[in-house]
Design a protein around this motif. Structure first.
Motif, PDB file in Angstrom:
ATOM      1  N   LYS A 183       0.820  -1.211   0.000  1.00 29.02           N
ATOM      2  CA  LYS A 183       0.000   0.000   0.000  1.00 29.02           C
ATOM      3  C   LYS A 183       0.852   1.258   0.000  1.00 29.02           C
ATOM      4  N   THR A 184       2.028   1.184   0.596  1.00 27.15           N
ATOM      5  CA  THR A 184       2.949   2.330   0.536  1.00 27.15           C
ATOM      6  C   THR A 184       3.415   2.547  -0.890  1.00 27.15           C
ATOM      7  N   GLU A 185       3.766   1.469  -1.579  1.00 27.22           N
ATOM      8  CA  GLU A 185       4.194   1.570  -2.974  1.00 27.22           C
ATOM      9  C   GLU A 185       3.073   2.138  -3.844  1.00 27.22           C
ATOM     10  N   ARG A 186       1.847   1.674  -3.603  1.00 29.22           N
ATOM     11  CA  ARG A 186       0.711   2.173  -4.394  1.00 29.22           C
ATOM     12  C   ARG A 186       0.479   3.655  -4.105  1.00 29.22           C
ATOM     13  N   TYR A 187       0.544   4.041  -2.840  1.00 33.14           N
ATOM     14  CA  TYR A 187       0.318   5.437  -2.454  1.00 33.14           C
ATOM     15  C   TYR A 187       1.361   6.347  -3.080  1.00 33.14           C
ATOM     16  N   LEU A 188       2.591   5.884  -3.143  1.00 27.19           N
ATOM     17  CA  LEU A 188       3.688   6.684  -3.686  1.00 27.19           C
ATOM     18  C   LEU A 188       3.799   6.605  -5.206  1.00 27.19           C
ATOM     19  N   GLY A 189       2.956   5.762  -5.808  1.00 30.81           N
ATOM     20  CA  GLY A 189       3.008   5.634  -7.260  1.00 30.81           C
ATOM     21  C   GLY A 189       4.176   4.803  -7.752  1.00 30.81           C
ATOM     22  N   LEU A 190       4.706   3.949  -6.876  1.00 26.15           N
ATOM     23  CA  LEU A 190       5.820   3.082  -7.257  1.00 26.15           C
ATOM     24  C   LEU A 190       5.297   1.755  -7.799  1.00 26.15           C
ATOM     25  N   ARG A 191       6.184   1.020  -8.447  1.00 26.82           N
ATOM     26  CA  ARG A 191       5.809  -0.299  -8.963  1.00 26.82           C
ATOM     27  C   ARG A 191       5.517  -1.220  -7.779  1.00 26.82           C
TER      28      ARG A 191
END
Length: 210
Positions: A183-191
Motif C-alpha cells: 500500500k505504501t508503494e501504491r500510495y507513492l506511485g511506485l511499482r
C-alpha cells in the motif's frame, strides 16, 4: 603386502584385522558424531540461525532467482537500505556475520515484521535480535553505515509505522509487513513489488510521509 582373498587367518593376521576393525569402527563413530554436529549446533543456535532455517533452510549463500537472497532472504532494496552494500553488492556474497549485522540494522529500522512469518516462528524480537549472532566489528560497521545514509534511509519507529499505515490505508499495527509495503508503494506511485521489505525508494517516500 599382498594377501590372497581366502588366505587362512594366522594369529598375526587376526591381530591386524582386529586392529583395523577397531580403527574403522572408531572412524565411523567419529564421522557419525561429526555429521551430527551441524544439526546439534543448528538446534541450539541463536535466533538468527532460526530465522535463516525458516527463510532459506539455513543456506547463507542461496540465490534462487525469487528476488530474495542469502540466509535471511534480503531483497536488493532492503539490503541496500540496511547498509549491506558496505560488505557486498548482494547478500549471498556476504559472510554469515555480515548478513546478520545488516539484519540487525533492518530489525532496528523495521522491527521483526521485516520477516513477517519467520520472525514469529523463530521467536525474533528486537531485544534478542540485536544481541544475538554477528561479530562486534560487523555490528559497529552497520552503525556507521546507518549514520552515513541517514538522509536517504531513516529507520521508522513503531509510532511512525502506525502513522504511515494510517496514511496509506494499511492495517495499523506498527509493523512493516507485505500489506504495508504494497500500500505504501501504491500510495507513492511506485511499482508494486509484493515484497516483504520496503525498498530504498519506498523507505525514502515513507519517511517523507511521516
Amino acid at each position: 603386502m599382498y594377501n590372497a582373498k581366502h588366505r587362512v587367518a594366522t594369529p598375526a593376521t587376526k591381530v591386524r584385522r582386529t586392529f583395523m576393525t577397531a580403527v574403522v569402527g572408531g572412524a565411523t563413530l567419529i564421522g557419525g558424531m561429526a555429521a551430527g554436529a551441524p544439526q546439534a549446533q543448528a538446534a541450539g543456535g541463536g535466533v538468527w540461525d532460526r530465522v535463516a532455517a525458516c527463510e532459506s533452510g539455513g543456506n547463507w549463500k542461496t540465490s534462487t532467482g525469487n528476488g530474495y537472497h542469502g540466509g535471511l532472504q534480503f531483497s536488493k532494496g532492503s539490503w541496500r537500505a540496511a547498509g549491506g552494500s558496505r560488505y557486498a553488492s548482494m547478500p549471498h556474497h556476504a559472510t554469515k556475520s555480515q548478513q546478520i549485522a545488516a539484519a540487525k540494522n533492518l530489525l532496528r529500522m523495521q522491527g521483526p515484521g521485516a520477516w513477517p512469518v519467520c520472525s514469529r516462528k523463530a521467536g525474533l524480537t528486537r531485544a534478542n535480535g540485536m544481541s544475538g549472532g554477528g561479530s562486534v566489528a560487523a555490528s559497529r560497521s552497520t552503525k556507521r553505515v546507518a549514520k552515513k545514509h541517514t538522509s536517504n534511509h531513516v529507520g521508522l519507529s513503531r509510532a511512525e509505522v502506525r502513522k504511515l499505515q494510517r496514511k496509506v490505508g494499511a492495517r495499523v499495527d506498527g509493523v512493516v509487513g507485505p500489506e504495508t509495503v504494497r500500500k505504501t508503494e501504491r500510495y507513492l506511485g511506485l511499482r508494486i513489488t509484493h515484497k516483504r521489505h520496503l525498498s530504498g525508494a519506498a523507505l525514502r517516500g515513507a519517511n517523507r510521509l511521516v
